[in-house]
Design an enzyme around this catalytic site. Structure first.
Site, mmCIF file in Angstrom:
data_model
loop_
_atom_site.group_PDB
_atom_site.id
_atom_site.type_symbol
_atom_site.label_atom_id
_atom_site.label_comp_id
_atom_site.label_asym_id
_atom_site.label_seq_id
_atom_site.Cartn_x
_atom_site.Cartn_y
_atom_site.Cartn_z
ATOM 1 N N ASP A 236 39.968 50.667 38.715
ATOM 2 C CA ASP A 236 41.209 50.465 39.465
ATOM 3 C C ASP A 236 42.332 51.071 38.626
ATOM 4 O O ASP A 236 42.868 50.439 37.723
ATOM 5 C CB ASP A 236 41.434 48.969 39.695
ATOM 6 C CG ASP A 236 42.699 48.676 40.499
ATOM 7 O OD1 ASP A 236 43.551 49.574 40.634
ATOM 8 O OD2 ASP A 236 42.832 47.532 40.979
ATOM 9 N N ARG A 239 45.821 49.335 38.331
ATOM 10 C CA ARG A 239 45.770 48.198 37.411
ATOM 11 C C ARG A 239 45.702 48.634 35.955
ATOM 12 O O ARG A 239 46.560 48.315 35.133
ATOM 13 C CB ARG A 239 44.564 47.335 37.755
ATOM 14 C CG ARG A 239 44.121 46.355 36.659
ATOM 15 C CD ARG A 239 42.645 46.025 36.836
ATOM 16 N NE ARG A 239 42.153 45.047 35.909
ATOM 17 C CZ ARG A 239 41.489 45.321 34.792
ATOM 18 N NH1 ARG A 239 41.289 46.587 34.430
ATOM 19 N NH2 ARG A 239 41.030 44.352 34.016
ATOM 20 N N GLY A 263 40.690 36.199 28.316
ATOM 21 C CA GLY A 263 39.761 36.736 29.313
ATOM 22 C C GLY A 263 39.566 38.220 29.098
ATOM 23 O O GLY A 263 39.753 39.034 30.000
ATOM 24 N N GLU A 314 41.117 27.150 26.155
ATOM 25 C CA GLU A 314 41.622 25.786 26.023
ATOM 26 C C GLU A 314 40.967 25.044 24.867
ATOM 27 O O GLU A 314 41.514 24.028 24.396
ATOM 28 C CB GLU A 314 41.364 24.999 27.318
ATOM 29 C CG GLU A 314 42.079 25.541 28.540
ATOM 30 C CD GLU A 314 41.250 26.556 29.310
ATOM 31 O OE1 GLU A 314 41.546 26.801 30.483
ATOM 32 O OE2 GLU A 314 40.285 27.114 28.726
ATOM 33 N N GLU A 331 44.711 39.995 31.964
ATOM 34 C CA GLU A 331 44.647 40.389 33.367
ATOM 35 C C GLU A 331 43.986 39.234 34.089
ATOM 36 O O GLU A 331 42.769 39.140 34.194
ATOM 37 C CB GLU A 331 43.850 41.700 33.519
ATOM 38 C CG GLU A 331 44.031 42.360 34.885
ATOM 39 C CD GLU A 331 43.145 41.746 35.961
ATOM 40 O OE1 GLU A 331 43.537 40.690 36.517
ATOM 41 O OE2 GLU A 331 42.078 42.319 36.225
ATOM 42 N N GLU A 340 40.997 31.889 41.799
ATOM 43 C CA GLU A 340 40.224 31.752 40.551
ATOM 44 C C GLU A 340 40.950 30.903 39.513
ATOM 45 O O GLU A 340 40.341 30.469 38.543
ATOM 46 C CB GLU A 340 39.843 33.102 39.934
ATOM 47 C CG GLU A 340 38.859 33.882 40.767
ATOM 48 C CD GLU A 340 38.398 35.154 40.073
ATOM 49 O OE1 GLU A 340 37.264 35.569 40.334
ATOM 50 O OE2 GLU A 340 39.155 35.728 39.258
ATOM 51 N N HIS A 524 41.901 46.951 43.572
ATOM 52 C CA HIS A 524 40.715 46.138 43.863
ATOM 53 C C HIS A 524 41.095 44.762 44.398
ATOM 54 O O HIS A 524 40.247 44.041 44.934
ATOM 55 C CB HIS A 524 39.829 46.004 42.611
ATOM 56 C CG HIS A 524 40.329 45.012 41.608
ATOM 57 N ND1 HIS A 524 41.376 45.266 40.755
ATOM 58 C CD2 HIS A 524 39.925 43.749 41.320
ATOM 59 C CE1 HIS A 524 41.594 44.215 39.980
ATOM 60 N NE2 HIS A 524 40.716 43.282 40.301
#
Length: 588
Positions: A236, A239, A263, A314, A331, A340, A524
Site C-alpha cells: 500500500d 500508507r 506493533g 501493555e 501503524e 481491531e 488497503h
C-alpha cells in the site's frame, strides 16, 4: 436491524409542545387500601439500586432513577406509557429496548406504540438482571402516590369488618400480581428457555477464582503471523510511502532519538527510523511475526540499533533501564479507523513510555469523516439471470469494506471525530457524533449508503493540525510516491544532510498526511460502507441529519458496534422532517 420513528415538524416559533398529562384515579372507597398495598408490594423494588435509562449511573431506588431521568432528560416513563396505552408486556419491552439500544429521549418521544419491537419477544429478556423498573406496577411510576417520601401513613382499620375488607383486597391484588408475573415468566420461558438462562447465570464457575476472562486477542495476533497480510500493507504505497516520507524527511526529529515502534510487524518502520538517525529503536509485537522481524533486522545489519521485543506493549518492559522514549511510531489504524482496537494499546504505550515533555506520536492526529453514496449496490439481484437477493439480507446489518469512486459521492464530507493522539483517552474512543450531510447531486437521485473513511496527519511537534489545513489527497503517479519509493530498481534520490536552524523551523511547520477517502488513490483500508435498507430520495439541497454512535462490541472488543439514526429534510426552507430511521451495524 432497522427501526423507524414517526415523522416530526421543526417548531420555529419556539413554543413548547404540550403533550398533556395523564393521571390515574383510584376509587375513593379503596384509596386507603391501595396505599397499603403499594407500600407492601413495591417495597422491595423501590429500595433496590436502579440504573438510569439513559446513562451508566445508578441510584438507590427506582424512584430516584425515574426522578433523575425526568429532571435531566425531561423523560417520564409513566407519562409515555400512559400516552401510548402500553400494557405490562409492552412496558417491559420499552424498558428493555431503551436499555439495549441506548436510545436517546428525543427518539422515544416520537414513538407511536405501533413499532415492531412492542410485539417482539426479543425485548422481554431483561437487559439488566433483576431490573427494578421491570418489577414496578403502573401505579408505582407515579411520584404523587409514592408515600415513601412522606411521613403520612394510612390509619389502621377502625373495626373488624374494615380489617377483613382490607385483607381481602390485598389478597386479590397479590394474586393478580402473581398471575401477571407467572404469565410474563411463562412467555419468556416459552420463547427463550428462561429457566436454563437463569441456571446459566447463577451456576458457579469452575473454581473460586470465577469465570475465565474472554480472549479477544489470540485470533487477532495469530492473524498477523502470515506473510500475505504484511505484503498487502507494505505494498500500500499511500500508507508506507507517507510513513517513509515523514520519517526520512525529518532528520532533526529522529537523529539520536529513542523510538518505540508499537506493533512493528516486519519492522519496516523501525528500519526507516534507524535509517533516519535514531539512536535506538525498540520494535514490539505480540504475534509470531516478531521472530521474522528480528531476522530482518539482522539481515540489514541493524541489530545494534533495533531491539525486537516479543510481547504485548501493555505488559513488556524496555531493556537497559529505559523509562521513556522520544517518539512512538505505529501503524495502528483499522477499517473505519477504530476496528481491531489497536489504538488502545498505542495509547497505553504513550502513557507508559512517552517522554512527558516534547514526546511525539506518529501519527499525531486522525479525522473520521462521512459522506453519502448514490451508487447502487445490487450484485445479488442478478447473478447470471437468477435472483439471489435473499443473500443480500445480511448486508444491511454488517458494514462493507470496499472501494467507492469519487463520482459516487453525493455530498461534501462531514467530520465525525477528530482524534488528537497526544491527549485522547481510550474512554473517548467510544463516541457519539451529530452530523449534517447536504446533497450536492444536480438531479433527483437515490442515496444508498453512508460512507466512512479517515485522514491521518503527522507533525514533528505533536500539536493539533489547524482545521484549515487540508489533507493530502494522493493521486496515482504523484511524485511523492517516487521520492521515497524506489521505482524501476532505482534508488530514491539522496539529499544532502542539513542541521541548520532553518531546517528545524521548516520541520516544525511541515505537515505530512494521507487520506483513505474516495478521492484519493485507494489504500488497503478502502472505505467502510453502511448500506441503507431503504434508499433516500434526494436532490440538490436535501439535508440528511442524525447521530452516529460507535463503540466496541460487547462480545468482541476488537469489533465495533455502529448505530446510525437519521432523518431527511428536503431542503433548508422546509420545516417538515421525515421519520427517524435507526440502522444497526457490525464492523468485523
Amino acid at each position: 436491524m432497522t427501526i423507524r420513528f414517526a415523522a416530526t415538524t421543526i417548531h420555529t416559533t419556539g413554543d413548547d409542545v404540550d403533550d398533556g398529562s395523564v393521571s390515574s384515579q383510584s376509587d375513593s372507597d379503596y384509596a386507603e387500601e391501595d396505599n397499603n398495598f403499594e407500600d407492601w408490594v413495591s417495597d422491595q423494588a423501590q429500595n433496590q439500586a436502579c440504573r438510569s435509562l439513559f446513562e451508566d449511573k445508578s441510584f438507590p431506588s427506582a424512584a430516584a432513577a425515574r426522578a433523575h431521568d425526568k429532571d435531566v432528560y425531561n423523560f417520564d416513563l409513566r407519562t409515555i406509557s400512559a400516552k401510548l396505552e402500553l400494557d405490562l408486556h409492552q412496558r417491559i419491552r420499552l424498558i428493555n429496548f431503551i436499555r439495549k439500544h441506548a436510545t436517546i429521549p428525543g427518539d422515544i418521544e416520537n414513538l407511536t406504540g405501533a413499532e415492531t419491537f412492542f410485539s417482539s419477544d426479543e425485548y422481554l429478556i431483561p437487559q439488566i438482571e433483576d431490573d427494578p423498573l421491570l418489577q414496578l406496577e403502573m401505579d408505582d411510576w407515579s411520584d404523587d402516590e409514592d408515600l415513601s417520601s412522606t411521613d403520612q401513613r394510612p390509619a389502621p382499620p377502625a373495626d373488624l369488618p374494615s380489617a377483613l375488607r382490607q385483607m381481602q383486597l390485598l389478597e386479590r391484588k397479590l394474586a393478580q400480581a402473581h398471575r401477571d408475573m407467572a404469565e410474563y415468566r411463562s412467555l419468556v420461558g416459552q420463547q427463550f428457555d428462561a429457566g436454563r438462562f437463569a441456571e446459566i447465570i447463577n451456576e458457579p464457575g469452575p473454581s473460586s477464582a470465577g469465570p475465565l476472562p474472554r480472549d479477544d486477542d489470540t485470533h487477532y495476533f495469530s492473524s498477523y503471523c502470515e506473510n500475505d497480510i504484511h505484503a498487502v500493507m507494505i505494498q500500500d504505497k499511500v500508507r508506507t510511502s507517507t510513513y517513509a516520507s515523514f520519517i526520512l524527511t525529518n532528520p532533526i526529529l529522529f537523529r539520536d532519538a529513542v523510538v518505540l515502534d508499537v506493533g512493528c510487524g516486519t519492522g519496516i518502520l523501525s528500519l526507516l527510523a534507524a535509517k533516519s538517525g535514531a539512536k535506538h529503536v525498540y520494535a514490539v509485537d505480540a504475534s509470531d511475526i516478531a521472530e521474522k522481524a528480528e531476522q530482518i533486522v539482522k539481515a540489514n545489519g541493524l541489530e545494534n540499533v533495533i531491539t525486537v521485543i516479543r510481547g504485548k506493549v501493555e505488559e513488556i518492559s524496555l531493556p537497559d533501564d529505559v523509562e521513556h522514549v522520544d517518539i512512538i511510531v505505529s501503524e495502528w489504524m483499522g477499517y473505519a479507523l477504530l476496528y481491531e482496537s489497536m489504538l488502545d494499546s498505542v495509547l497505553q504505550a504513550r502513557d507508559r513510555f512517552l517522554k512527558p515533555e516534547g514526546g511525539v506520536m506518529a501519527p499525531s492526529q486522525c479525522r473520521i469523516s462521512s459522506e453519502i453514496l448514490k451508487e447502487r449496490v445490487g450484485f445479488w439481484s442478478d447473478v447470471y439471470g437468477f435472483d439471489l437477493s435473499v443473500m443480500a439480507n445480511d448486508v444491511y446489518e454488517e458494514a462493507i469494506v470496499d472501494v467507492v469512486g469519487p463520482d459516487s459521492m453525493a455530498s461534501e464530507p462531514y467530520l465525525l471525530k477528530d482524534l488528537h493522539l497526544k491527549d485522547i483517552t481510550t474512554r473517548q474512543l467510544d463516541f457519539t457524533s451529530q452530523f449534517t450531510l447536504v446533497s450536492t447531486t444536480p438531479k433527483r437521485t437515490k442515496i444508498h449508503a453512508f460512507v466512512l473513511y479517515f485522514d491521518t496527519f503527522f507533525t514533528t511537534t505533536g500539536e493539533p493540525v489547524p482545521p484549515e489545513v487540508p489533507v493530502r489527497v494522493t493521486k496515482e503517479g504523484d511524485v511523492t510516491l517516487a521520492e521515497v519509493w524506489p521505482v524501476g530498481g532505482k534508488a530514491p534520490p539522496q539529499r544532502r544532510a542539513s542541521t541548520g536552524p532553518g531546517l528545524k523551523q521548516k520541520e516544525d511547520k511541515r505537515v505530512t498526511s494521507f487520506s483513505t477517502g474516495p478521492r484519493s488513490q485507494p489504500t488497503h483500508w478502502k472505505q467502510t460502507i453502511f448500506l441503507l435498507r431503504d434508499p433516500i430520495h434526494a436532490e440538490d439541497g436535501t439535508i440528511v441529519t442524525g447521530s452516529f454512535y460507535c463503540k466496541k462490541s460487547a462480545t468482541n472488543s476488537r469489533e465495533l458496534d455502529v448505530e446510525i439514526h437519521y432523518s431527511v429534510r428536503q431542503n433548508s426552507e422546509t420545516t417538515v422532517v421525515g421519520e427517524t430511521v435507526v440502522q444497526i451495524y457490525k464492523v468485523r
